[in-house]
Design an enzyme around this catalytic site. Structure first.
Site, PDB file in Angstrom:
ATOM      1  N   TYR A  73      -2.280  21.828  14.423  1.00  0.00           N
ATOM      2  CA  TYR A  73      -2.618  22.050  15.837  1.00  0.00           C
ATOM      3  C   TYR A  73      -1.590  22.962  16.502  1.00  0.00           C
ATOM      4  CZ  TYR A  73      -2.469  21.168  20.883  1.00  0.00           C
ATOM      5  OH  TYR A  73      -2.397  21.328  22.243  1.00  0.00           O
ATOM      6  N   LYS A 101      -1.929  26.811  18.036  1.00  0.00           N
ATOM      7  CA  LYS A 101      -1.637  27.160  19.436  1.00  0.00           C
ATOM      8  C   LYS A 101      -0.531  28.223  19.493  1.00  0.00           C
ATOM      9  CE  LYS A 101      -3.026  25.603  22.798  1.00  0.00           C
ATOM     10  NZ  LYS A 101      -4.220  25.966  23.649  1.00  0.00           N
ATOM     11  N   ASN A 110       2.786  16.537  27.439  1.00  0.00           N
ATOM     12  CA  ASN A 110       1.610  15.658  27.307  1.00  0.00           C
ATOM     13  C   ASN A 110       1.035  15.282  28.661  1.00  0.00           C
ATOM     14  OD1 ASN A 110       3.131  15.286  24.718  1.00  0.00           O
ATOM     15  ND2 ASN A 110       1.420  13.914  24.300  1.00  0.00           N
ATOM     16  N   LEU A 150      -3.241   8.808  23.055  1.00  0.00           N
ATOM     17  CA  LEU A 150      -2.503   7.547  23.173  1.00  0.00           C
ATOM     18  C   LEU A 150      -2.891   6.699  24.395  1.00  0.00           C
ATOM     19  CD1 LEU A 150      -0.092   5.772  22.044  1.00  0.00           C
ATOM     20  CD2 LEU A 150       1.292   6.914  23.781  1.00  0.00           C
ATOM     21  N   PHE A 159      -8.598  27.194  28.760  1.00  0.00           N
ATOM     22  CA  PHE A 159      -8.225  25.840  28.347  1.00  0.00           C
ATOM     23  C   PHE A 159      -8.833  25.474  26.984  1.00  0.00           C
ATOM     24  CE2 PHE A 159      -8.196  25.598  33.001  1.00  0.00           C
ATOM     25  CZ  PHE A 159      -7.114  24.803  33.292  1.00  0.00           C
ATOM     26  N   ASP A 209     -18.038  26.525  27.811  1.00  0.00           N
ATOM     27  CA  ASP A 209     -17.604  25.412  26.952  1.00  0.00           C
ATOM     28  C   ASP A 209     -18.627  25.174  25.859  1.00  0.00           C
ATOM     29  OD1 ASP A 209     -17.015  22.611  26.061  1.00  0.00           O
ATOM     30  OD2 ASP A 209     -15.573  22.682  27.705  1.00  0.00           O
ATOM     31  N   THR A 220       0.835  24.636  24.923  1.00  0.00           N
ATOM     32  CA  THR A 220       1.490  23.332  24.784  1.00  0.00           C
ATOM     33  C   THR A 220       2.976  23.474  24.454  1.00  0.00           C
ATOM     34  OG1 THR A 220       1.575  21.392  23.344  1.00  0.00           O
ATOM     35  CG2 THR A 220       0.643  23.367  22.378  1.00  0.00           C
ATOM     36  N   ASP A 221       3.745  22.428  24.784  1.00  0.00           N
ATOM     37  CA  ASP A 221       5.162  22.405  24.390  1.00  0.00           C
ATOM     38  C   ASP A 221       5.316  22.180  22.881  1.00  0.00           C
ATOM     39  OD1 ASP A 221       4.435  19.712  24.255  1.00  0.00           O
ATOM     40  OD2 ASP A 221       6.033  18.992  25.573  1.00  0.00           O
ATOM     41  N   GLU A 222       4.225  21.771  22.211  1.00  0.00           N
ATOM     42  CA  GLU A 222       4.344  21.447  20.778  1.00  0.00           C
ATOM     43  C   GLU A 222       4.643  22.682  19.937  1.00  0.00           C
ATOM     44  OE1 GLU A 222       1.564  18.551  19.300  1.00  0.00           O
ATOM     45  OE2 GLU A 222       1.229  17.725  21.297  1.00  0.00           O
ATOM     46  N   ALA A 242       0.629  24.889  15.229  1.00  0.00           N
ATOM     47  CA  ALA A 242       0.708  26.222  14.614  1.00  0.00           C
ATOM     48  C   ALA A 242      -0.429  27.106  15.126  1.00  0.00           C
ATOM     49  CB  ALA A 242       0.641  26.098  13.095  1.00  0.00           C
TER      50      ALA A 242
HETATM   51  P1  NAD Z   1      -9.838  18.583  25.226  1.00  0.00           P
HETATM   52  O1  NAD Z   1      -9.907  18.435  23.736  1.00  0.00           O
HETATM   53  O2  NAD Z   1      -9.998  17.367  26.081  1.00  0.00           O
HETATM   54  O3  NAD Z   1     -10.944  19.615  25.708  1.00  0.00           O
HETATM   55  C1  NAD Z   1     -11.172  20.826  25.053  1.00  0.00           C
HETATM   56  C2  NAD Z   1     -12.425  21.462  25.632  1.00  0.00           C
HETATM   57  O4  NAD Z   1     -12.633  22.714  24.963  1.00  0.00           O
HETATM   58  C3  NAD Z   1     -13.692  20.631  25.415  1.00  0.00           C
HETATM   59  O5  NAD Z   1     -14.475  20.641  26.584  1.00  0.00           O
HETATM   60  C4  NAD Z   1     -14.392  21.346  24.274  1.00  0.00           C
HETATM   61  O6  NAD Z   1     -15.806  21.188  24.294  1.00  0.00           O
HETATM   62  C5  NAD Z   1     -13.985  22.784  24.516  1.00  0.00           C
HETATM   63  N1  NAD Z   1     -14.009  23.599  23.286  1.00  0.00           N
HETATM   64  C6  NAD Z   1     -13.495  23.281  22.074  1.00  0.00           C
HETATM   65  N2  NAD Z   1     -13.737  24.268  21.198  1.00  0.00           N
HETATM   66  C7  NAD Z   1     -14.403  25.253  21.882  1.00  0.00           C
HETATM   67  C8  NAD Z   1     -14.903  26.531  21.518  1.00  0.00           C
HETATM   68  N3  NAD Z   1     -14.781  27.007  20.272  1.00  0.00           N
HETATM   69  N4  NAD Z   1     -15.524  27.271  22.460  1.00  0.00           N
HETATM   70  C9  NAD Z   1     -15.665  26.799  23.740  1.00  0.00           C
HETATM   71  N5  NAD Z   1     -15.222  25.585  24.120  1.00  0.00           N
HETATM   72  C10 NAD Z   1     -14.590  24.819  23.202  1.00  0.00           C
HETATM   73  O7  NAD Z   1      -8.450  19.322  25.500  1.00  0.00           O
HETATM   74  P2  NAD Z   1      -7.474  19.150  26.754  1.00  0.00           P
HETATM   75  O8  NAD Z   1      -6.604  17.991  26.516  1.00  0.00           O
HETATM   76  O9  NAD Z   1      -8.268  19.256  28.001  1.00  0.00           O
HETATM   77  O10 NAD Z   1      -6.573  20.471  26.575  1.00  0.00           O
HETATM   78  C11 NAD Z   1      -6.851  21.669  27.274  1.00  0.00           C
HETATM   79  C12 NAD Z   1      -5.827  22.721  26.891  1.00  0.00           C
HETATM   80  O11 NAD Z   1      -4.523  22.242  27.215  1.00  0.00           O
HETATM   81  C13 NAD Z   1      -5.794  23.022  25.392  1.00  0.00           C
HETATM   82  O12 NAD Z   1      -5.623  24.401  25.217  1.00  0.00           O
HETATM   83  C14 NAD Z   1      -4.603  22.234  24.881  1.00  0.00           C
HETATM   84  O13 NAD Z   1      -4.039  22.871  23.743  1.00  0.00           O
HETATM   85  C15 NAD Z   1      -3.676  22.298  26.074  1.00  0.00           C
HETATM   86  N6  NAD Z   1      -2.736  21.177  26.188  1.00  0.00           N
HETATM   87  C16 NAD Z   1      -3.187  19.903  26.285  1.00  0.00           C
HETATM   88  C17 NAD Z   1      -2.275  18.852  26.424  1.00  0.00           C
HETATM   89  C18 NAD Z   1      -2.706  17.416  26.584  1.00  0.00           C
HETATM   90  O14 NAD Z   1      -1.848  16.550  26.727  1.00  0.00           O
HETATM   91  N7  NAD Z   1      -3.986  17.112  26.618  1.00  0.00           N
HETATM   92  C19 NAD Z   1      -0.904  19.121  26.435  1.00  0.00           C
HETATM   93  C20 NAD Z   1      -0.487  20.451  26.309  1.00  0.00           C
HETATM   94  C21 NAD Z   1      -1.414  21.468  26.214  1.00  0.00           C
HETATM   95  P1  TYD Z   2      -1.208  11.899  21.300  1.00  0.00           P
HETATM   96  O1  TYD Z   2      -1.804  11.326  22.536  1.00  0.00           O
HETATM   97  O2  TYD Z   2      -2.077  12.067  20.096  1.00  0.00           O
HETATM   98  O3  TYD Z   2      -0.503  13.285  21.718  1.00  0.00           O
HETATM   99  P2  TYD Z   2       0.489  14.250  20.843  1.00  0.00           P
HETATM  100  O4  TYD Z   2       0.440  13.875  19.433  1.00  0.00           O
HETATM  101  O5  TYD Z   2      -0.140  15.588  21.090  1.00  0.00           O
HETATM  102  O6  TYD Z   2       1.824  14.097  21.467  1.00  0.00           O
HETATM  103  O7  TYD Z   2       0.013  10.981  20.881  1.00  0.00           O
HETATM  104  C1  TYD Z   2       1.105  10.743  21.753  1.00  0.00           C
HETATM  105  C2  TYD Z   2       2.133   9.943  20.983  1.00  0.00           C
HETATM  106  O8  TYD Z   2       1.569   8.653  20.676  1.00  0.00           O
HETATM  107  C3  TYD Z   2       2.495  10.567  19.636  1.00  0.00           C
HETATM  108  O9  TYD Z   2       3.877  10.338  19.393  1.00  0.00           O
HETATM  109  C4  TYD Z   2       1.660   9.785  18.631  1.00  0.00           C
HETATM  110  C5  TYD Z   2       1.555   8.407  19.272  1.00  0.00           C
HETATM  111  N1  TYD Z   2       0.323   7.647  18.978  1.00  0.00           N
HETATM  112  C6  TYD Z   2       0.402   6.327  18.536  1.00  0.00           C
HETATM  113  O10 TYD Z   2       1.491   5.766  18.363  1.00  0.00           O
HETATM  114  N2  TYD Z   2      -0.755   5.657  18.289  1.00  0.00           N
HETATM  115  C7  TYD Z   2      -1.975   6.209  18.457  1.00  0.00           C
HETATM  116  O11 TYD Z   2      -3.018   5.548  18.185  1.00  0.00           O
HETATM  117  C8  TYD Z   2      -2.053   7.568  18.933  1.00  0.00           C
HETATM  118  C9  TYD Z   2      -3.382   8.238  19.152  1.00  0.00           C
HETATM  119  C10 TYD Z   2      -0.865   8.235  19.196  1.00  0.00           C
END
Ligand code: NAD
Ligand code: TYD
Length: 360
Positions: A164, A168, A193, A204, A85, A37, A138-140, A166
């Protein structure tokens, strides 16, 4: 052992906890992990501190785009699997500055794939046969749904709308191509999410909990009617464990919470939980802090996952409802002000210097 990129982030960190708890629950040998990381603003070694201190987890602080560092980590630790991840993960940040997203999500994934493929090629026999590269996505990547569209399946065409998503999508295509072209043993998961403990408070759910506790406005984008399919993070971690064990090479699996909820309903649910658990001193409901603000540019309207494939092929389904998952999440944030302080103050970087510089 397994190597986890991004294992100090939200989902990767939860995965490390889940991994060791699962080993204990299923009476499996405690298989160590290497967390690779960069420790960006989103990476926090406190999240996995207990496992680092116990020596079950080792931290390598480096960038996945640094091929030499990846090569060294693979040669030193010789993992049987890589769980990928690491990513820049926040849509709003990608709108303000897409460069880091291209660097980590695309160039970084490419570098990791190249080094992982060379490492895999150096393996022989059962080691080579059993090696896995699991890419967390991600589903995005599928774009946005209308209220009446069917949920995303693994065959939904890609239509990413933000820098983001694009970036992924680009990483997903590379992973697919490495399997197709080189026979590299990949698995891909596309999840909805996540929410739960250790969630960085720019997203959020944690943002709303912490702003509410601070008596700050709760900023809802646009009309608040956007829909997300909320997945409790530990359910996601269990899905990844099962895909790693049982997934078919080269396949993708969609992972969803079966919890489609409008943003405004997520926020009012959090407010009501806090009213019950931590009433405001002035007696006002937390909902009075809700403030509608200017919408996110290009804001996707609805995401929803059809989890039929992972349910029927792998046998996974989520254990938590939104009600049970949000109860755990709100309570966790109320109970872990120490973790919240490390994230907010940046003191985790000092902690890293003190405790881990000499172990690098
Ligand atoms: P996060 O932003 O909380 O954590 C990302 C981690 O990656 C951090 O520890 C950061 O230090 C590390 N990192 C970033 N750039 C790096 C690099 N260049 N080299 C090494 N480490 C690096 O993200 P998350 O929410 O834990 O997401 C994890 C994975 O799941 C991601 O690939 C994200 O696209 C995917 N994902 C997340 C969600 C969500 O709701 N959080 C939903 C769908 C998919
Ligand atoms: P987020 O947690 O940023 O996840 P994602 O954009 O990847 O789905 O946001 C979840 C939803 O909440 C999204 O529709 C944007 C909305 N949102 C707000 O309404 N207010 C906020 O301050 C944030 C961060 C997100």
């Amino acid at each position: 052992m397994i190597l986890i990129t991004g294992g100090a982030g939200f989902i990767g960190g939860n995965f490390v906890h889940h991994w060791f708890e699962r080993c204990a629950r299923l009476s499996l040998p405690e298989e160590p992990v290497v967390v690779f990381d960069k420790l960006t603003y989103a990476g926090n070694p406190h999240t996995i501190g207990e496992h680092l201190q116990a020596g079950r987890a080792t931290l390598v602080q480096a960038d996945i785009a640094d091929r030499e560092a990846v090569r060294q980590a693979l040669a030193t630790h010789r993992p049987r699997a890589i769980l990928h991840f690491a990513a820049e993960s926040h849509v709003d940040r990608s709108i303000h500055g897409p460069g880091e997203f291209i660097h980590t999500n695309m160039v970084g994934t490419f570098s990791l794939l190249e080094e992982a493929r060379a490492y895999w090629n150096s393996l022989e026999g059962a080691d080579k046969e059993g090696f896995r590269f699991l890419h967390v996505s991600t589903d995005e990547v599928y774009g946005s749904l209308s209220d009446t569209d069917p949920a995303f399946s693994e065959t939904t065409p890609y239509a990413p709308n933000s820098p983001y998503s694009a970036s992924k999508a680009g990483s997903d295509h590379l992973v697919r191509a490495y399997h197709h072209t080189y026979g590299f043993p990949t698995l891909t998961t596309n999840c909805s999410n996540n929410y739960g403990p250790y969630h960085f408070p720019e997203k959020l759910i944690p943002l709303m909990i912490l702003n509410a506790l601070d008596g700050k406005p709760l900023p809802v984008y646009g009309d608040g009617l956007n829909i997300r399919d909320w997945l409790y993070v530990r359910d996601h971690c269990e899905a990844i464990c099962q895909v790693l064990e049982k997934g078919r090479l080269g396949e993708t699996y969609n992972v969803g919470g079966i919890n489609e909820i409008k943003n405004i309903d997520v926020v009012t649910t959090i407010c009501r939980k806090l009213d019950a658990l931590r009433p405001r001193a002035d007696g006002q409901p937390y909902e009075s802090l809700i403030t509608y603000v200017k919408d996110r540019p290009g804001h996707d309207r609805r995401y929803a996952i059809d989890p039929t494939k992972i349910q029927s092929e792998i046998g996974w389904k989520p254990a938590e409802t939104f009600e049970s998952g949000i109860n755990k999440t709100v309570q966790w944030f109320l109970d872990h002000t120490d973790w919240i302080d490390t994230v907010r103050s940046g003191a985790y970087r000092d902690w890293l210097d003190q405790n881990y510089a000499e172990r690098a």
